[in-house]
Motif scaffolding. Sequence first.
Motif, PDB file in Angstrom:
ATOM      1  N   PHE A 113       0.829  -1.197   0.000  1.00 16.52           N
ATOM      2  CA  PHE A 113       0.000   0.000   0.000  1.00 16.52           C
ATOM      3  C   PHE A 113       0.867   1.251   0.000  1.00 16.52           C
ATOM      4  O   PHE A 113       1.788   1.380   0.803  1.00 16.52           O
ATOM      5  CB  PHE A 113      -0.908   0.038   1.235  1.00 16.52           C
ATOM      6  N   CYS A 114       0.518   2.156  -0.880  1.00 17.04           N
ATOM      7  CA  CYS A 114       1.108   3.490  -0.886  1.00 17.04           C
ATOM      8  C   CYS A 114       0.152   4.418  -0.142  1.00 17.04           C
ATOM      9  O   CYS A 114      -1.072   4.257  -0.241  1.00 17.04           O
ATOM     10  CB  CYS A 114       1.301   3.955  -2.330  1.00 17.04           C
ATOM     11  N   ALA A 115       0.701   5.358   0.617  1.00 15.59           N
ATOM     12  CA  ALA A 115      -0.156   6.245   1.395  1.00 15.59           C
ATOM     13  C   ALA A 115       0.448   7.645   1.433  1.00 15.59           C
ATOM     14  O   ALA A 115       1.669   7.812   1.345  1.00 15.59           O
ATOM     15  CB  ALA A 115      -0.350   5.718   2.814  1.00 15.59           C
ATOM     16  N   VAL A 116      -0.414   8.622   1.598  1.00 18.50           N
ATOM     17  CA  VAL A 116       0.028  10.018   1.619  1.00 18.50           C
ATOM     18  C   VAL A 116      -0.612  10.766   2.773  1.00 18.50           C
ATOM     19  O   VAL A 116      -1.756  10.495   3.156  1.00 18.50           O
ATOM     20  CB  VAL A 116      -0.319  10.725   0.282  1.00 18.50           C
ATOM     21  N   THR A 117       0.153  11.657   3.368  1.00 20.25           N
ATOM     22  CA  THR A 117      -0.379  12.621   4.304  1.00 20.25           C
ATOM     23  C   THR A 117       0.363  13.921   4.043  1.00 20.25           C
ATOM     24  O   THR A 117       1.397  13.929   3.378  1.00 20.25           O
ATOM     25  CB  THR A 117      -0.228  12.157   5.761  1.00 20.25           C
ATOM     26  N   ASN A 118      -0.150  14.999   4.534  1.00 17.76           N
ATOM     27  CA  ASN A 118       0.498  16.267   4.209  1.00 17.76           C
ATOM     28  C   ASN A 118       0.536  17.233   5.389  1.00 17.76           C
ATOM     29  O   ASN A 118       0.435  18.419   5.227  1.00 17.76           O
ATOM     30  CB  ASN A 118      -0.169  16.938   3.012  1.00 17.76           C
ATOM     31  N   THR A 119       0.694  16.684   6.547  1.00 13.27           N
ATOM     32  CA  THR A 119       0.854  17.545   7.706  1.00 13.27           C
ATOM     33  C   THR A 119       2.174  17.221   8.390  1.00 13.27           C
ATOM     34  O   THR A 119       2.753  16.168   8.178  1.00 13.27           O
ATOM     35  CB  THR A 119      -0.288  17.359   8.708  1.00 13.27           C
ATOM     36  N   GLY A 120       2.619  18.124   9.243  1.00 13.71           N
ATOM     37  CA  GLY A 120       3.895  17.934   9.890  1.00 13.71           C
ATOM     38  C   GLY A 120       3.909  16.767  10.854  1.00 13.71           C
ATOM     39  O   GLY A 120       4.908  16.121  11.045  1.00 13.71           O
ATOM     40  N   THR A 121       2.776  16.517  11.460  1.00 15.73           N
ATOM     41  CA  THR A 121       2.685  15.335  12.309  1.00 15.73           C
ATOM     42  C   THR A 121       1.682  14.391  11.688  1.00 15.73           C
ATOM     43  O   THR A 121       0.788  14.808  10.967  1.00 15.73           O
ATOM     44  CB  THR A 121       2.230  15.685  13.731  1.00 15.73           C
ATOM     45  N   ALA A 122       1.854  13.138  11.970  1.00 14.68           N
ATOM     46  CA  ALA A 122       1.009  12.133  11.306  1.00 14.68           C
ATOM     47  C   ALA A 122      -0.453  12.434  11.537  1.00 14.68           C
ATOM     48  O   ALA A 122      -0.904  12.565  12.650  1.00 14.68           O
ATOM     49  CB  ALA A 122       1.341  10.742  11.836  1.00 14.68           C
ATOM     50  N   SER A 123      -1.147  12.576  10.498  1.00 17.56           N
ATOM     51  CA  SER A 123      -2.566  12.817  10.566  1.00 17.56           C
ATOM     52  C   SER A 123      -3.235  11.764   9.707  1.00 17.56           C
ATOM     53  O   SER A 123      -2.740  10.668   9.562  1.00 17.56           O
ATOM     54  CB  SER A 123      -2.875  14.228  10.083  1.00 17.56           C
ATOM     55  N   LYS A 124      -4.319  12.110   9.107  1.00 18.35           N
ATOM     56  CA  LYS A 124      -5.047  11.118   8.347  1.00 18.35           C
ATOM     57  C   LYS A 124      -4.217  10.668   7.150  1.00 18.35           C
ATOM     58  O   LYS A 124      -3.811  11.463   6.328  1.00 18.35           O
ATOM     59  CB  LYS A 124      -6.363  11.702   7.855  1.00 18.35           C
ATOM     60  N   LEU A 125      -4.006   9.380   7.091  1.00 16.31           N
ATOM     61  CA  LEU A 125      -3.344   8.794   5.942  1.00 16.31           C
ATOM     62  C   LEU A 125      -4.389   8.464   4.893  1.00 16.31           C
ATOM     63  O   LEU A 125      -5.424   7.889   5.212  1.00 16.31           O
ATOM     64  CB  LEU A 125      -2.628   7.509   6.339  1.00 16.31           C
ATOM     65  N   THR A 126      -4.085   8.779   3.672  1.00 17.51           N
ATOM     66  CA  THR A 126      -4.930   8.354   2.564  1.00 17.51           C
ATOM     67  C   THR A 126      -4.197   7.233   1.850  1.00 17.51           C
ATOM     68  O   THR A 126      -3.062   7.417   1.388  1.00 17.51           O
ATOM     69  CB  THR A 126      -5.205   9.508   1.602  1.00 17.51           C
ATOM     70  N   PHE A 127      -4.852   6.087   1.769  1.00 18.34           N
ATOM     71  CA  PHE A 127      -4.217   4.910   1.188  1.00 18.34           C
ATOM     72  C   PHE A 127      -4.621   4.717  -0.258  1.00 18.34           C
ATOM     73  O   PHE A 127      -5.740   5.052  -0.668  1.00 18.34           O
ATOM     74  CB  PHE A 127      -4.628   3.651   1.969  1.00 18.34           C
TER      75      PHE A 127
END
Lengths: 113, 114
Positions: free
Chosen positions: B90-104
């Motif tokens: 699985f590839c996943a993306v998030t875009n905040t400085g701390t881990a937030s919601k991952l989109t898989f």
Amino acid sequence: GAVVSQHPSWVICKSGTSVKIECRSLDFQATTMFWYRQFPKQSLMLMATSNEGSKATYEQGVEKDKFLINHASLTLSTLTVTSAHPEDSSFYICSRTLGETQYFGPGTRLLVL
Amino acid sequence: AQSVTQLGSHVSVSEGALVLLRCNYSSSVPPYLFWYVQYPNQGLQLLLKYTSAATLVKGINGFEAEFKKSETSFHLTKPSAHMSDAAEYFCAVTNTGTASKLTFGTGTRLQVTL
């Protein structure tokens, strides 16, 4: 080694009963943990964000009264599936964050008969 | 908003062959990108991550991925496949400085044949 544990790993229950799944952070305290659901051969769907000492934040479409989340301590979050039905059968996975990374538990497979 | 597209739900390679699993992302801000591996009936294990440092990221089990901003890609590669690499990726993306919601992404099942 594993940094997140889940218990139980497998659970089979009768329709109408409630099931509690525990998620523990083993190495660091976790103010935020996440609960995901995964259907067979599909990706993970975020159900809710568990916040220590406050209410969980549920994703759109997830019934908060059906999936009760309690984050009573910095190392433990629980997910209770209330009045479970066969359509609740799934693989439930929790995670906790460390910096920008999420670390996942081994998952709990729930089968509702 | 952010999203991830994994091209190819199923990839089959011969043992010893190159592994290439594709991941393209969409993000309105600089992303953090992750690859996770899942073995049957298990949780997800972090393979590697990109967090705005080096664009070529090396992970566990001989895997690596290169962040290409111009192509909005983060493809996963391994020079020589091993039977033990057979799993769901699985590839996943998030875009905040701390881990937030991952989109898989939807995942890619890797099959390794003799």
